[in-house]
Design a protein around this motif. Structure first.
Motif: not given
Length: 578
Positions: A368-369, A396-397, A425-429
């Motif tokens: 969240q931060y 954050a989701k 799951p996150l393509k950015e990562v």
């Protein structure tokens, strides 16, 4: 005697013809008079003019004297000649090209400046995260050192249940008044061992085959407080046997929901875990805290913590109470006998490290931060260097852990993500981790990753400004990856660059036109005020000299009259045609 275009009486004013110069020589006043349009006179052919005075009845200066002068004057005075227009066009093109070059240089400078500012922005983002984490971890460090010192000063023996119970009130107060939603728990563990881990905290060949069902010490004790989100009451967890036991079972009782205080554990008969008539205490059975709880046992050995030292453990999964999240432990070792945080108090004393006091720090707040930071459309995430486990990101989701459901039992369990997992799951990562571990400096491990900055094209996301940082404080070692899209940084510049170019060219053209108009205006003024009078005087002097040479009269006078009316318009038209 008188030579003139038409007869005129002596000493009378001659009738001026706009096209004819009257030359009058009067013996009475020796005052020759010549009147003519100054713009149509040229002393360059005065010889023929003077010859005409002696041989002709009429002396036509327009015919003999004005032609050359009109040509010369018109040539230099008239600005819009073909060669002049070409020169002006070349000058204007050069000015416009210069403005384009200046624009290009300014654009490149702007791009470089924005790149520098983006680097500074990412530096500031990294510092913001460090300061935020520091602000949360420092009080945990103070809590552990202060509590340990309090126990020393109050002479509480933290290896006993009595000494641990004496710290419950202070520890509860801390959990209730600090950390907010990130608060978790605090616990003390003493006189318990696990032989599947060596003295340096490394797993050995006895792992999972050592003392799996006991603590290997008859005095094993523990005391844990868990802060639940309101309105749920907090939990008090401790060993059933007051004097310790190698298989000391875990019992749990909730705090009084009305007073918010922990209930007296000694109201139960010794060795009785559950009695509904007395309270709601439950028996959780044997739990191998050194092996299974939060790496505190390994950490104090890996870092060989001395008395008073505080550090933080590796990140691990926490699902005992809500919210389910990743977590880390602040850890201070417990020694026996205790000397508090001042090592000089016990010179020569033989001490033994017998356990640890921990305070939990939930990390669900971190995403969240990170999502609240001003990233200009960018992305940020953190990975634990030692394990390669993903910690949090600005999405954050996204849950920072796996949820695993056993197909047979339908039991749900949780585990941290490995940041370089192929199914992340996150393509950015996933894309940035691939660049970091495989393309940045060749194939490497997380242990080899160094801080730095680069401009990199990441898949279909385009060029990214990337900053790799290290968060190393209080014993943690996290790698941060901050990225900001090139397009978002340059958006305003790209949106205005061509408008700026056009505006610059218009300004240059306008300045050029203004200067040229001003130059023509000044030139015309100078010609009217200085050049024309000078030309008239030169013509008068030259005619006077020639006439005096012919007539022998030194006092001869010549006057020139400017043309007027229709004849002036005809001369102007002739000049334009020229």
């Amino acid at each position: 005697m008188s030579v003139q275009v038409e007869e005129a009486a002596t000493n009378t004013n001659p009738i001026v013809s706009d096209d004819i110069i009257k030359v009058e020589v009067n013996e009475l006043d020796s005052s020759p008079s010549v009147e003519k349009d100054a713009t149509g006179s040229s002393p360059g052919i005065m010889g023929s003019a003077m010859a005409a005075v002696t041989s002709e009845k009429v002396f036509d200066v327009q015919e003999h004297a004005s032609g050359a002068m009109i040509k010369a004057y018109t040539y230099w005075h008239k600005p819009w000649r073909a060669w002049y227009l070409v020169a002006q066009a070349i000058g204007l093109m050069a000015a416009l090209l210069g403005s384009v070059g200046t624009w290009q240089l300014t654009l490149l400078t702007g791009i470089d400046s924005l790149g520098i500012l983006t680097g500074q922005l990412m530096d500031n983002i990294g510092l913001q995260v460090e300061e935020s984490m520091y602000g949360k971890m420092l009080p945990l460090t103070i809590f552990l050192r202060q509590g340990y010192e309090t126990a020393y000063l109050a002479q509480y023996d933290l290896t006993t249940q009595e000494g641990q119970m004496a710290m419950v009130a202070q520890n509860t107060a801390f959990l209730e008044t600090y950390l907010g939603s990130t608060r978790c728990c605090t616990g003390m563990f003493t006189n318990m061992w696990y032989h599947g881990v060596d003295d340096r905290g490394r797993e050995n060949d006895m792992m999972n085959k050592a003392n799996e069902d006991d603590y290997a010490d008859d005095k094993a004790q523990f005391n844990i407080l868990v802060a639940n989100p309101p309105p749920d009451p907090n939990w008090h967890i401790y060993g059933l046997y007051k004097d310790g036991n190698s298989k000391n079972p875990t019992v749990m009782e909730t705090f009084d929901p009305v007073t918010g205080r922990p209930k007296d554990p000694y109201r139960y008969p010794a060795g009785v875990a559950v009695n509904q008539s007395i309270g709601n205490r439950v028996n959780w059975g044997f739990n191998h805290w050194p092996k299974n709880d939060g790496f505190w046992y390994k950490t104090v050995r890996e870092k060989d913590l001395a008395e008073g030292d505080v550090t933080f453990s590796r990140v691990f999964m926490w699902d005992i109470n809500k919210p389910v999240t990743l977590k880390t432990h602040g850890i201070i070792p417990i020694f026996y006998p205790q000397c508090g945080v001042d090592k000089s108090r016990c010179p020569g004393m033989q001490q033994k490290r017998v356990g640890a006091w921990v305070v939990g720090f939930k990390l669900h707040f971190l995403s969240q931060y990170l999502s609240s930071l001003q990233l200009k459309g960018g992305f940020i995430f953190y990975v634990e260097r030692e394990t390669g486990n993903f910690i949090a990101s600005s999405d954050a989701k996204f849950d920072s852990f796996r949820t695993i459901v056993d197909e047979t039992t339908k039991k749900v369990s949780y585990a941290p993500y490995e940041a370089n997992a192929t199914d992340f799951p996150l393509k950015e990562v996933k894309a940035r981790v691939h660049w970091l571990l495989n393309e940045r400096e060749g194939k490497m491990t997380w242990a080899d990753v160094k801080a730095g900055a680069a401009e990199v094209e990441i898949g279909d996301e385009g060029v990214q400004f990337i900053k790799v940082t290290s968060l190393t404080q209080f014993g943690v070692d996290w790698i941060g990856v901050i990225s900001i899209p090139w397009e978002s940084v340059m958006k305003e510049l790209n949106d205005t660059k061509f408008r700026t170019l056009l505006l610059g060219m218009l300004i240059v053209g306008g300045i050029k036109a203004f200067l040229e108009t001003f130059r023509a205006y000044v030139q015309t003024k100078m010609i009217k005020r200085a050049v024309i009078p000078g030309m008239r005087q030169t013509l008068e002097d030259e005619l006077l000299n020639q006439l005096q040479a012919l007539t022998g009269h030194r006092s001869s006078r010549i006057s020139l009259a400017l043309p007027s009316g229709n004849d002036a318009q005809e001369d102007s038209a002739a000049n334009r045609e020229f």
